[in-house]
Design a protein around this motif. Sequence first.
Motif, PDB file in Angstrom:
ATOM      1  N   ALA A  13     -11.009   3.473  -8.333  1.00 34.02           N
ATOM      2  CA  ALA A  13     -11.038   3.056  -6.926  1.00 34.02           C
ATOM      3  C   ALA A  13      -9.759   3.484  -6.236  1.00 34.02           C
ATOM      4  N   LEU A  14      -9.912   3.905  -5.002  1.00 30.64           N
ATOM      5  CA  LEU A  14      -8.736   4.243  -4.196  1.00 30.64           C
ATOM      6  C   LEU A  14      -8.784   3.337  -2.973  1.00 30.64           C
ATOM      7  N   GLY A  69      -1.404  -9.148   0.705  1.00 26.62           N
ATOM      8  CA  GLY A  69      -2.188  -8.345  -0.267  1.00 26.62           C
ATOM      9  C   GLY A  69      -1.974  -6.867  -0.100  1.00 26.62           C
ATOM     10  N   GLY A  70      -0.709  -6.450   0.086  1.00 28.47           N
ATOM     11  CA  GLY A  70      -0.413  -5.029   0.258  1.00 28.47           C
ATOM     12  C   GLY A  70      -0.248  -4.306  -1.078  1.00 28.47           C
ATOM     13  N   ALA A  71       0.015  -3.016  -0.991  1.00 27.29           N
ATOM     14  CA  ALA A  71       0.077  -2.182  -2.191  1.00 27.29           C
ATOM     15  C   ALA A  71       1.224  -2.590  -3.113  1.00 27.29           C
ATOM     16  N   LYS A  72       2.383  -2.918  -2.523  1.00 23.81           N
ATOM     17  CA  LYS A  72       3.531  -3.278  -3.375  1.00 23.81           C
ATOM     18  C   LYS A  72       3.219  -4.533  -4.165  1.00 23.81           C
ATOM     19  N   ALA A 105      -7.122   1.855 -10.547  1.00 23.13           N
ATOM     20  CA  ALA A 105      -7.117   1.790  -9.077  1.00 23.13           C
ATOM     21  C   ALA A 105      -5.793   2.294  -8.520  1.00 23.13           C
ATOM     22  N   VAL A 106      -5.905   2.964  -7.399  1.00 28.12           N
ATOM     23  CA  VAL A 106      -4.751   3.509  -6.683  1.00 28.12           C
ATOM     24  C   VAL A 106      -4.744   2.825  -5.329  1.00 28.12           C
ATOM     25  N   MET A 107      -3.538   2.523  -4.794  1.00 26.16           N
ATOM     26  CA  MET A 107      -3.503   1.833  -3.505  1.00 26.16           C
ATOM     27  C   MET A 107      -2.418   2.441  -2.623  1.00 26.16           C
ATOM     28  N   VAL A 108      -2.712   2.531  -1.339  1.00 27.06           N
ATOM     29  CA  VAL A 108      -1.790   3.204  -0.420  1.00 27.06           C
ATOM     30  C   VAL A 108      -0.959   2.179   0.361  1.00 27.06           C
ATOM     31  N   ALA A 125       0.855   4.373  -4.089  1.00 25.91           N
ATOM     32  CA  ALA A 125       1.075   5.656  -3.404  1.00 25.91           C
ATOM     33  C   ALA A 125       1.707   5.372  -2.046  1.00 25.91           C
ATOM     34  N   TRP A 126       2.717   6.164  -1.706  1.00 22.24           N
ATOM     35  CA  TRP A 126       3.387   5.956  -0.420  1.00 22.24           C
ATOM     36  C   TRP A 126       2.485   6.367   0.729  1.00 22.24           C
TER      37      TRP A 126
END
Length: 563
Positions: free
Chosen positions: A216-217, A267-270, A236-239, A283-284
């Motif tokens: 999942a992205l 609930g952000g990527a960090k 999973a990858v998150m931006v 991912a930035w």
Amino acid sequence: MHRCTARFVEQHWRPSVRWTSSAPVRRKALRSSFPVLDLPVPPSHRHVYQANVQNSSACCHKFSELSERVRKGGGDSAVTRHTQRNKKLLVRDRLRLLLDDEDYLELSPFAGLGLPYGDIPSAGCLTGVGRINGLWCVFIANDATVKGGTAYPITVKKQLRAQQIAVQNRLPCVYLVDSGGAFLPLQSEIFPDRMHGGRTFYNEAIMSAMKIPQVALVCGSCTAGGAYVPTMAEEAVMVHRIGTIFLGGPPLVKAATGEEVTPEDLGGAKLHAEVSGCVDHFAWEETEAFLYTRNIISTLNFHLPEEEEERKEEEPLQSSEELLGLAPKSFSHSLDVRLIVSRLVDGSRFQEFKSGYGATLVTGFAKVHGHLVGIAASNGELSSEAALKGSHFVQLCDQRDVPLVFLQNTASTPPLTLSATQSEVSGNRLKALGSMMSAIACASVPKITVVIGGCHGVDSYSMCGRAFDPNFLYLWPNARVSLMAPGEASSLLPPGGEQEQEEKLNRRLEEESSAFFSSGRLWDDGVILPQDTRKVLRDSLDIIKQQQYQLSTSKSQAAPLRM
Ligand code: COA
């Protein structure tokens, strides 16, 4: 809870192809020199051909119009909000970054058009099969320009169908998640039932157990149920500043606790990459996230064959453009189906089976871009002999592990008032059609159905209709899908009925039988142009065949699955 019998699992979740060996795959295909069907359109049928061309050109015009419409997604202001305010990439640009090229098979792009609750372009979610580092993968990508990517009933249906295609063909599945969760005004049609939203997560679990890889992205919101899509995927990858995962967003938190919190903190990527561990790659920016996703696909244990040099299949003798004049405007405009077969298969070569028996079904072997297939093509109203021949042929292909291609053009059969002899004939036909249905349902070879004309009445089931689970089912734009063909309403009404009622019903049949009406409701995997059919068949056969290159299947196939 389902009773999980071995037979049920075997029937419903087994891979569609019995190619599981990991032995070297570049075996040579057997040489063949099937007879050539050199069939120009007979001059005596030129008028039928011309009428079909006219009808096809109107249908293709509608096809182009709808294609343009769905490419606009949720419209200009939603696109501006998405790209400028939310600083996100549009879904088709995302696919460009995810896939090797733009040569992918998009599934049901017209799904969602003309529904009782409005036009939902692409059902708010693009699905299809495309190559990532050479590997065919299913993609399920929300289009957040359509009401924030929220899930309408048709969205759920489209996602479930894409997952089913991943399961049936053992394809890795990539989710590009950017969705506000359920479209709340229609919650009762999305939430509670067996094939509603929850099924997506159930499928994710079963697919994992079957070793069907899922990635999942997170490139937008994953709210409420949507939050489980990345958390249940294997990787999973998150931006950063684009993706969020939470069950309830900041407004809900404020309402419940009075606390003000930013989406990033909630609930952000960090947070999910460093604290909760819900995602595996941070991912930035989006481009970086697509790179990670492509790299993850490279870690899957598939062993693809060496790149083949330019394929050297013979093209059909006649131009595929001629299919536009062979696509029947109505059942009475059908020409000998061999004319269609000869324009689809390599070198127009066709090894016909039982050519002198049951003439209303044409059966035989051919190659499509080098893939050996068994073709069963409607050539009139299925007689009992034709259906018996059909059963025989289907079993033959199943025994030889040869994929089947059905070219469906069925007549609508009005109920008859039968004399004693007719009823005997009709009884035989019933029995023969039943046998053909059984043969198709039980055949474990892959099946692809292309509706080239009518998809009417129960005969359509015997030609591997949707309910018979073909791996892919496509419609030509001239196709008609309805129990009765338009103009035949009288056979549905009691004798002596009012003319007005009959006309009304015929108008309704006309509207509801259109290929676009069908595709809007996702009764198929998409409308395809007749002249593209050979390529779509090639892609579908390539996709189906890929499972033989997966090296990590043996344990999962042996293990019993809990359903
Ligand atoms: N149900 C119905 N409509 C919804 C919706 C939902 N769950 N979420 C968003 N929409 C609609 C908005 O009303 C808006 O409609 P409009 O274009 O007719 O004005 C459109 O979708 C876009 O939403 P908007 O908030 O303007 O866009 P955005 O890009 O700023 O934010 C979301 C998109 C999805 C992040 C945001 O709308 C949101 O958080 N929605 C609520 C999600 C939620 O709580 N879901 C729970 C489902 S169980």
